[in-house]
Design an enzyme around this catalytic site. Structure first.
Site, PDB file in Angstrom:
ATOM      1  N   CYS A  53      27.179  51.251  32.058  1.00  0.00           N
ATOM      2  CA  CYS A  53      27.406  49.916  31.508  1.00  0.00           C
ATOM      3  C   CYS A  53      26.156  49.398  30.790  1.00  0.00           C
ATOM      4  O   CYS A  53      25.051  49.526  31.297  1.00  0.00           O
ATOM      5  CB  CYS A  53      27.802  48.961  32.625  1.00  0.00           C
ATOM      6  SG  CYS A  53      28.208  47.310  32.033  1.00  0.00           S
ATOM      7  N   CYS A  57      22.820  43.525  34.757  1.00  0.00           N
ATOM      8  CA  CYS A  57      23.007  42.835  36.041  1.00  0.00           C
ATOM      9  C   CYS A  57      22.130  43.520  37.106  1.00  0.00           C
ATOM     10  O   CYS A  57      22.341  44.704  37.425  1.00  0.00           O
ATOM     11  CB  CYS A  57      24.474  42.895  36.448  1.00  0.00           C
ATOM     12  SG  CYS A  57      25.595  42.453  35.083  1.00  0.00           S
ATOM     13  N   CYS A  60      23.535  45.607  40.046  1.00  0.00           N
ATOM     14  CA  CYS A  60      24.649  46.551  39.843  1.00  0.00           C
ATOM     15  C   CYS A  60      24.230  47.999  39.631  1.00  0.00           C
ATOM     16  O   CYS A  60      23.477  48.316  38.701  1.00  0.00           O
ATOM     17  CB  CYS A  60      25.510  46.095  38.675  1.00  0.00           C
ATOM     18  SG  CYS A  60      26.995  47.107  38.508  1.00  0.00           S
ATOM     19  N   CYS A  97      43.096  46.244  42.418  1.00  0.00           N
ATOM     20  CA  CYS A  97      42.190  45.761  41.377  1.00  0.00           C
ATOM     21  C   CYS A  97      41.534  46.937  40.657  1.00  0.00           C
ATOM     22  O   CYS A  97      40.937  47.811  41.279  1.00  0.00           O
ATOM     23  CB  CYS A  97      41.128  44.858  42.000  1.00  0.00           C
ATOM     24  SG  CYS A  97      39.932  44.246  40.802  1.00  0.00           S
ATOM     25  N   CYS A 129      45.326  43.409  39.479  1.00  0.00           N
ATOM     26  CA  CYS A 129      44.182  42.639  39.010  1.00  0.00           C
ATOM     27  C   CYS A 129      43.328  43.600  38.191  1.00  0.00           C
ATOM     28  O   CYS A 129      43.298  44.793  38.473  1.00  0.00           O
ATOM     29  CB  CYS A 129      43.408  42.130  40.231  1.00  0.00           C
ATOM     30  SG  CYS A 129      41.863  41.290  39.831  1.00  0.00           S
TER      31      CYS A 129
HETATM   32  N1  SAM Z   1      31.957  44.818  34.490  1.00  0.00           N
HETATM   33  C1  SAM Z   1      32.818  43.797  34.940  1.00  0.00           C
HETATM   34  C2  SAM Z   1      32.095  42.494  35.195  1.00  0.00           C
HETATM   35  O1  SAM Z   1      30.887  42.475  35.332  1.00  0.00           O
HETATM   36  O2  SAM Z   1      32.788  41.473  35.271  1.00  0.00           O
HETATM   37  C3  SAM Z   1      33.592  44.165  36.212  1.00  0.00           C
HETATM   38  C4  SAM Z   1      32.970  44.998  37.297  1.00  0.00           C
HETATM   39  S1  SAM Z   1      31.608  44.243  38.192  1.00  0.00           S
HETATM   40  C5  SAM Z   1      31.061  45.628  39.113  1.00  0.00           C
HETATM   41  C6  SAM Z   1      32.430  43.165  39.356  1.00  0.00           C
HETATM   42  C7  SAM Z   1      31.594  42.404  40.341  1.00  0.00           C
HETATM   43  O3  SAM Z   1      31.098  43.266  41.355  1.00  0.00           O
HETATM   44  C8  SAM Z   1      30.339  41.704  39.868  1.00  0.00           C
HETATM   45  O4  SAM Z   1      30.601  40.497  39.218  1.00  0.00           O
HETATM   46  C9  SAM Z   1      29.600  41.454  41.163  1.00  0.00           C
HETATM   47  O5  SAM Z   1      29.967  40.222  41.716  1.00  0.00           O
HETATM   48  C10 SAM Z   1      30.091  42.590  42.068  1.00  0.00           C
HETATM   49  N2  SAM Z   1      29.001  43.519  42.417  1.00  0.00           N
HETATM   50  C11 SAM Z   1      28.513  44.518  41.657  1.00  0.00           C
HETATM   51  N3  SAM Z   1      27.512  45.169  42.284  1.00  0.00           N
HETATM   52  C12 SAM Z   1      27.360  44.562  43.483  1.00  0.00           C
HETATM   53  C13 SAM Z   1      26.479  44.777  44.591  1.00  0.00           C
HETATM   54  N4  SAM Z   1      25.540  45.713  44.567  1.00  0.00           N
HETATM   55  N5  SAM Z   1      26.608  43.982  45.663  1.00  0.00           N
HETATM   56  C14 SAM Z   1      27.542  43.003  45.680  1.00  0.00           C
HETATM   57  N6  SAM Z   1      28.398  42.754  44.664  1.00  0.00           N
HETATM   58  C15 SAM Z   1      28.300  43.526  43.578  1.00  0.00           C
HETATM   59  C1  DTB Z   2      34.285  41.380  43.575  1.00  0.00           C
HETATM   60  O1  DTB Z   2      33.908  40.189  43.598  1.00  0.00           O
HETATM   61  N1  DTB Z   2      33.760  42.339  44.304  1.00  0.00           N
HETATM   62  C2  DTB Z   2      34.393  43.607  44.017  1.00  0.00           C
HETATM   63  C3  DTB Z   2      35.497  43.212  43.018  1.00  0.00           C
HETATM   64  N2  DTB Z   2      35.256  41.824  42.816  1.00  0.00           N
HETATM   65  C4  DTB Z   2      35.590  43.904  41.721  1.00  0.00           C
HETATM   66  C5  DTB Z   2      33.409  44.625  43.531  1.00  0.00           C
HETATM   67  C6  DTB Z   2      32.260  44.850  44.496  1.00  0.00           C
HETATM   68  C7  DTB Z   2      31.406  45.937  43.974  1.00  0.00           C
HETATM   69  C8  DTB Z   2      30.328  46.330  44.933  1.00  0.00           C
HETATM   70  C9  DTB Z   2      29.412  47.367  44.404  1.00  0.00           C
HETATM   71  C10 DTB Z   2      30.043  48.691  44.094  1.00  0.00           C
HETATM   72  O2  DTB Z   2      30.863  49.211  44.856  1.00  0.00           O
HETATM   73  O3  DTB Z   2      29.705  49.245  43.041  1.00  0.00           O
HETATM   74 FE1  SF4 Z   3      28.276  46.183  33.997  1.00  0.00          FE
HETATM   75 FE2  SF4 Z   3      27.852  46.109  36.610  1.00  0.00          FE
HETATM   76 FE3  SF4 Z   3      27.206  44.028  35.115  1.00  0.00          FE
HETATM   77 FE4  SF4 Z   3      29.822  44.610  35.501  1.00  0.00          FE
HETATM   78  S1  SF4 Z   3      28.367  43.943  37.045  1.00  0.00           S
HETATM   79  S2  SF4 Z   3      28.821  44.054  33.578  1.00  0.00           S
HETATM   80  S3  SF4 Z   3      29.686  46.854  35.610  1.00  0.00           S
HETATM   81  S4  SF4 Z   3      26.285  46.081  34.992  1.00  0.00           S
END
Ligand code: SAM
Ligand code: DTB
Ligand code: SF4
Length: 316
Positions: A53, A57, A60, A97, A129
């Site tokens: 990606c 973030c 992430c 989802c 979703c």
């Molecule tokens: N790329 C899209 C976005 O950012 O909306 C969708 C996928 S993103 C992985 C969805 C959500 O996962 C993020 O908004 C965040 O709240 C959660 N998330 C990602 N990495 C995480 C982590 N290490 N711990 C907790 N929540 C996480």
């Molecule tokens: C949300 O708030 N948490 C979920 C779902 N919406 C998409 C994702 C959590 C991702 C946690 C880190 C991972 O597994 O990569």
């Molecule tokens: Fe990309 Fe992760 Fe950010 Fe979603 S949360 S936009 S997957 S870097």
């Protein structure tokens, strides 16, 4: 309690900071007025496009800017997505989802493939979703026509702290996408993360941003940061459970009708700790061995917890 969109930060802070047992008691009372007690919705996450990606973030593991355990893979084939969805539904999930590590949706073959798979999963009877990043009005309408039930797009933290966590997009971008989703008649799923080094004020401001939306998001996921090695937040400490309980209970009180979901971070939490969260108004979990890329309790493990606590999975 009526659904209000005019909560002040002071009111939210005062609920959040009340004596813990008062807070849980009040939140539980609101919960039981608006929801069926002892009922939780099981959701399953499928990472249909993992890693690579372009966004930065800091939490992430899927950002291409950080070296993590996640390897970028192409969009999953629909057959595989359908088979995972079928398994999850068989294990009790009523919401599926689909997550993609994209900044935004692009029109074309991949998007058409997703529309196809949304339609097929909706036909299986589950709420579908998607969380695919930013999207425009025509894409939202196409998803809605394909049978999409909800769209997840988190605000993650306060407007003020946002730029310390993400620099490649703004809070405004997030709010605009939420409006687009809303206008297309898709149910909004929007929440955040705690444990990223934010102040309590930032959590209050996030709750304030969510509860100021009219209507409230129908679904509010609360994630505990899962620190992933290689990400800038990879060495953050685990939060005490009380922080999660306070966040869940406050969300429940100010957004009484929302489904409050315990999202990332459950694997490290005991049944006792999760029980407090359910009492405080959480009424959904993500179940299955993986979230998107991180480990999560297996369906069996959650079934066991639900049996011990006398919780029933929501049926559709
Ligand atoms: N790329 C899209 C976005 O950012 O909306 C969708 C996928 S993103 C992985 C969805 C959500 O996962 C993020 O908004 C965040 O709240 C959660 N998330 C990602 N990495 C995480 C982590 N290490 N711990 C907790 N929540 C996480
Ligand atoms: C949300 O708030 N948490 C979920 C779902 N919406 C998409 C994702 C959590 C991702 C946690 C880190 C991972 O597994 O990569
Ligand atoms: Fe990309 Fe992760 Fe950010 Fe979603 S949360 S936009 S997957 S870097």
């Amino acid at each position: 309690m009526e659904c209000r969109s005019d909560w002040t930060r002071e009111e939210i802070r005062s609920l959040h900071d009340s004596p813990l047992l008062d807070l849980v008691y009040k939140a539980a009372s609101v919960h039981r007025k608006h929801h069926t007690a002892n009922q939780v919705q099981i959701c399953s996450l499928i990472s249909i496009k993992t890693g690579g990606c372009p966004e930065d973030c800091k939490y992430c593991p899927q950002s291409s800017l950080y070296q993590t355990h996640v390897e970028a893979t192409p969009l999953m084939q629909n057959e595989e997505i359908l088979s995972l969805a079928k398994d999850a539904i068989a294990q009790g999930a009523t919401r599926v989802c689909l997550g993609a590590a994209w900044r935004k949706v692009r029109d074309g073959e991949q998007f058409n493939q997703i529309l196809e798979v949304v339609k097929k999963i909706a036909e299986m009877g589950a709420e579908v979703c998607c969380t695919l990043g930013m999207l425009n009005a025509s894409q939202a309408e196409k998803l809605k026509s394909a049978g999409l039930y909800a769209y997840n797009h988190n605000l993650d933290t306060s407007p003020e702290f946002y730029s310390s966590i993400i620099t490649t997009r703004s809070y405004e971008d997030r709010l605009n996408t939420l409006d687009t989703v809303e206008k297309a008649g898709i149910s909004v799923c929007c929440g955040g993360i705690i444990g990223m080094g934010e102040r309590i004020e930032d959590r209050i401001d996030l709750l304030h941003a969510l509860a100021s939306r009219k209507p409230h998001p129908a679904s509010v996921p609360i994630n505990l940061l899962t620190p992933v090695k290689g990400t800038p937040l990879g060495t953050k400490k685990r939060l005490p459970i009380w922080d999660l309980v306070r966040m869940v209970a406050t969300a429940r009180m100010i957004m009484p009708k929302a489904i409050v979901r315990l999202s990332a971070g459950r694997l490290e939490r005991s049944i006792e700790e999760q029980a407090l969260c359910f009492l405080a108004g959480a009424n959904s979990i993500h179940s299955g061995e993986k979230l998107l890329t991180c480990p999560n309790p297996h369906f069996d493990q959650d079934q066991n917890m639900m049996q011990i606590l006398g919780l029933q999975g929501l049926r559709r």
